[in-house]
Design an enzyme around this catalytic site. Structure first.
Site, PDB file in Angstrom:
ATOM      1  N   ASN A 102       0.812  -1.222   0.000  1.00 41.77           N
ATOM      2  CA  ASN A 102       0.000   0.000   0.000  1.00 41.77           C
ATOM      3  C   ASN A 102       0.847   1.274   0.000  1.00 41.77           C
ATOM      4  OD1 ASN A 102      -1.689  -1.989   2.197  1.00 41.77           O
ATOM      5  ND2 ASN A 102      -2.697  -1.355   0.324  1.00 41.77           N
ATOM      6  N   ARG A 130      -3.264   4.859   8.553  1.00 33.20           N
ATOM      7  CA  ARG A 130      -2.472   4.638   7.347  1.00 33.20           C
ATOM      8  C   ARG A 130      -2.126   5.973   6.680  1.00 33.20           C
ATOM      9  NH1 ARG A 130      -2.094  -0.749   4.720  1.00 33.20           N
ATOM     10  NH2 ARG A 130      -0.073   0.275   4.815  1.00 33.20           N
ATOM     11  N   GLU A 165      -4.812   3.367  -2.625  1.00 33.55           N
ATOM     12  CA  GLU A 165      -4.108   2.453  -1.718  1.00 33.55           C
ATOM     13  C   GLU A 165      -2.964   1.726  -2.425  1.00 33.55           C
ATOM     14  OE1 GLU A 165      -5.757   1.059   1.657  1.00 33.55           O
ATOM     15  OE2 GLU A 165      -6.847   2.934   1.801  1.00 33.55           O
ATOM     16  N   HIS A 231      -8.956  -5.033  -0.631  1.00 32.29           N
ATOM     17  CA  HIS A 231      -7.987  -4.678  -1.672  1.00 32.29           C
ATOM     18  C   HIS A 231      -8.042  -5.755  -2.753  1.00 32.29           C
ATOM     19  CE1 HIS A 231      -5.343  -2.439   1.474  1.00 32.29           C
ATOM     20  NE2 HIS A 231      -5.973  -1.552   0.750  1.00 32.29           N
ATOM     21  N   ASP A 233      -5.623  -7.292  -4.032  1.00 28.22           N
ATOM     22  CA  ASP A 233      -4.666  -8.388  -3.819  1.00 28.22           C
ATOM     23  C   ASP A 233      -5.168  -9.427  -2.812  1.00 28.22           C
ATOM     24  OD1 ASP A 233      -4.177  -7.093  -1.390  1.00 28.22           O
ATOM     25  OD2 ASP A 233      -2.102  -6.551  -1.859  1.00 28.22           O
ATOM     26  N   CYS A 341       0.947  -8.567   0.820  1.00 35.70           N
ATOM     27  CA  CYS A 341       0.760  -7.220   1.414  1.00 35.70           C
ATOM     28  C   CYS A 341       2.083  -6.681   1.943  1.00 35.70           C
ATOM     29  CB  CYS A 341      -0.194  -7.267   2.604  1.00 35.70           C
ATOM     30  SG  CYS A 341      -1.828  -7.829   2.230  1.00 35.70           S
TER      31      CYS A 341
HETATM   32  O1  SUG Z   1      -4.800  -1.424   5.639  1.00 36.42           O
HETATM   33  N1  SUG Z   1      -4.423  -3.648   8.314  1.00 36.42           N
HETATM   34  C1  SUG Z   1      -4.043  -3.247   6.988  1.00 36.42           C
HETATM   35  C2  SUG Z   1      -3.747  -4.450   6.141  1.00 36.42           C
HETATM   36  C3  SUG Z   1      -3.200  -4.077   4.782  1.00 36.42           C
HETATM   37  C4  SUG Z   1      -3.149  -5.224   3.849  1.00 36.42           C
HETATM   38  N2  SUG Z   1      -2.606  -4.842   2.614  1.00 36.42           N
HETATM   39  C5  SUG Z   1      -2.925  -5.368   1.413  1.00 36.42           C
HETATM   40  N3  SUG Z   1      -3.996  -6.099   1.226  1.00 36.42           N
HETATM   41  N4  SUG Z   1      -2.180  -5.086   0.420  1.00 36.42           N
HETATM   42  C6  SUG Z   1      -5.134  -2.391   6.334  1.00 36.42           C
HETATM   43  O2  SUG Z   1      -6.326  -2.698   6.527  1.00 36.42           O
HETATM   44  C7  SUG Z   1      -4.944  -3.251  10.672  1.00 36.42           C
HETATM   45  C8  SUG Z   1      -4.326  -2.492  11.818  1.00 36.42           C
HETATM   46  C9  SUG Z   1      -5.028  -2.719  13.126  1.00 36.42           C
HETATM   47  O3  SUG Z   1      -6.234  -2.997  13.125  1.00 36.42           O
HETATM   48  O4  SUG Z   1      -4.340  -2.600  14.178  1.00 36.42           O
HETATM   49  C10 SUG Z   1      -4.479  -2.749   9.319  1.00 36.42           C
HETATM   50  O5  SUG Z   1      -4.196  -1.588   9.157  1.00 36.42           O
END
Ligand code: SUG
Length: 417
Positions: A102, A130, A165, A231, A233, A341
């Site tokens: 991301n 994020r 993202e 996402h 992916d 990810c």
């Molecule tokens: O943005 N999880 C991330 C996971 C990202 C996964 N990336 C891809 N699929 N490329 C998100 O949702 C959870 C953090 C928390 O809950 O403490 C988090 O941000």
């Protein structure tokens, strides 16, 4: 022998915790407020990097960002960790920069009219924890790729109409021996339950900024978003000329646009949407070996699920991939981040890769140094209440600061938003 596509993984930071911050990401919601193990998380990720390096694939390390993010808290009047409201503390402490899929959209020079590598850091506007990664990510990417062969764009304006993202919603398909290809951008459909995290306007704007010659835009199926596909992916994987996707991934797909490539559809009856999401089958990492063969690094959870394992077995038996390697990245998985990810693909020519900051290129020495650094600084448990402990803040900032010195990178503590 050829140079395989380089990979850059985010090293898990010392504050890795489960705060339930990502509505729409079922794993993050499910594990909200459970106890994390940052040491285990960082070592799992680092072992994956070492595994990829040992396959003969160039592997770079993206260091974690400084957390808690005091640069974000201070202008909001939060001078002390003890007095900061819990919901803001969770945002400030998130180690979410580990999911570098991301971090940015990267287009290879072969795809662009100007023959440059284009990088646009994602604005990550949908989730505040994020969004606060963006300043440091942009600065880091410039330090990692300082050469004029790379065009570093600014992130898109921070507004929902430009929700972006990065590489998690972007694919690059090309012939096995030629980087020149088609870039596929995936954007959110009209979900009823969860917010879509990528807008069509964002994707089209990036395609224009990157001066791309061949593009395809696919709309996510809202049924998939509502089931937890936040996402692309999580529902499709691709590499070179291979594109594997689930029956419920897209609203409609004009396969003529993708005639040059090998499209493999996985049907709902072969792998249910529910199993695809719980195992993160599609979040497997496809990489080319120096021999040109493609192998896959899949989450351990896939080996334990009959449907996911069977799908990989036929992908191997039918000759689409040469081998499947199951790896344990469970600490990251519990926050919705699988093998893919954790990495950003770098489809670079050998000459372009040679200009990257070599301090971040993983080799046996850097691997040992990082293992030791993790052993020295990381806790093996963080519960939500620990975020109030000022010593966690101090030790995490000191650890990351030491790492930046070790890697010869400029300190990024000043970056707030
Ligand atoms: O943005 N999880 C991330 C996971 C990202 C996964 N990336 C891809 N699929 N490329 C998100 O949702 C959870 C953090 C928390 O809950 O403490 C988090 O941000």
């Amino acid at each position: 022998m050829r140079l395989p596509e380089a990979q850059m993984d985010g090293l898990v930071g010392p504050t890795h915790n489960y705060a339930g911050l990502s509505f729409g990401n079922v794993a993050s919601e499910k594990h909200a407020l459970s106890v994390s193990n940052p040491k285990k998380a960082a070592l799992e990720g680092l072992r994956k990097m070492k595994f990829v390096h040992d396959l003969g694939v160039p592997q770079l390390v993206m260091p974690p960002q400084m957390r808690p993010n005091l640069g974000m808290l201070r202008p909001l009047g939060m001078e002390s960790i003890e007095k900061t409201p819990k919901e803001l503390l969770h945002q400030a402490y998130s180690a979410s920069s580990m999911w570098v899929a991301n971090a940015a959209t990267v287009s290879p020079s072969a795809d662009s009219e100007d023959g440059k590598v284009h990088i646009t850091p994602a604005n990550l506007i949908s989730k505040f924890h994020r969004f606060i990664e963006v300043g440091s990510t942009s600065a880091l990417l410039k330090q990692i790729f300082p050469s004029g062969d790379f065009i570093h764009h600014s992130p898109l304006p921070p507004h929902a109409i430009f929700a972006d993202e990065g590489a998690a919603n972007h694919m690059h398909l090309c012939k096995p021996d030629d980087n020149h290809g088609t870039e596929i951008f995936v954007y959110g459909g009209a979900s009823r339950k969860y917010p879509a995290r990528q807008s069509l306007l964002a994707s089209k704007t990036i395609a224009g900024m990157h001066k791309l010659k061949r593009t395809v835009f696919l709309r996510q199926n809202p049924v998939a978003i509502d089931a937890g596909v936040f996402h692309n992916d999580v529902i499709a994987m691709s590499h070179k000329n291979l594109f594997v996707y689930h029956e419920n991934a897209y609203e409609e797909m004009n396969v003529q646009d993708l005639n040059d490539f090998k499209l493999i559809l996985i049907k709902e009856k072969e792998l249910s949407l529910e199993n695809a999401i719980s195992t993160y089958f599609f979040n497997s990492q496809l990489v080319s070996l120096p021999s040109g063969e493609i192998v896959v690094i899949a989450p351990q959870e896939c080996e334990e699920n009959a449907q996911a394992r069977a799908c990989f077995t036929w992908l191997v038996d039918d000759g689409h991939i040469a081998a499947v390697h199951y790896l344990d990245v469970r600490e990251s998985m519990k926050n919705g981040g699988g093998p893919a990810c954790l990495r950003l693909r770098l489809p670079l020519t050998p000459a372009e890769l040679a200009t990257a900051n070599s301090n971040l290129l993983l080799d046996n020495l850097l691997f040992t140094t990082l293992c030791q650094w993790i052993e020295n600084h990381y806790r093996d448990r963080i519960a939500s209440d620990d975020l109030r402990d000022p010593s966690l803040a101090n030790e995490s900032i000191a650890a990351v600061s030491e790492l930046y010195t070790l890697l010869g990178l400029k300190e990024l503590a000043a970056h707030g938003r």
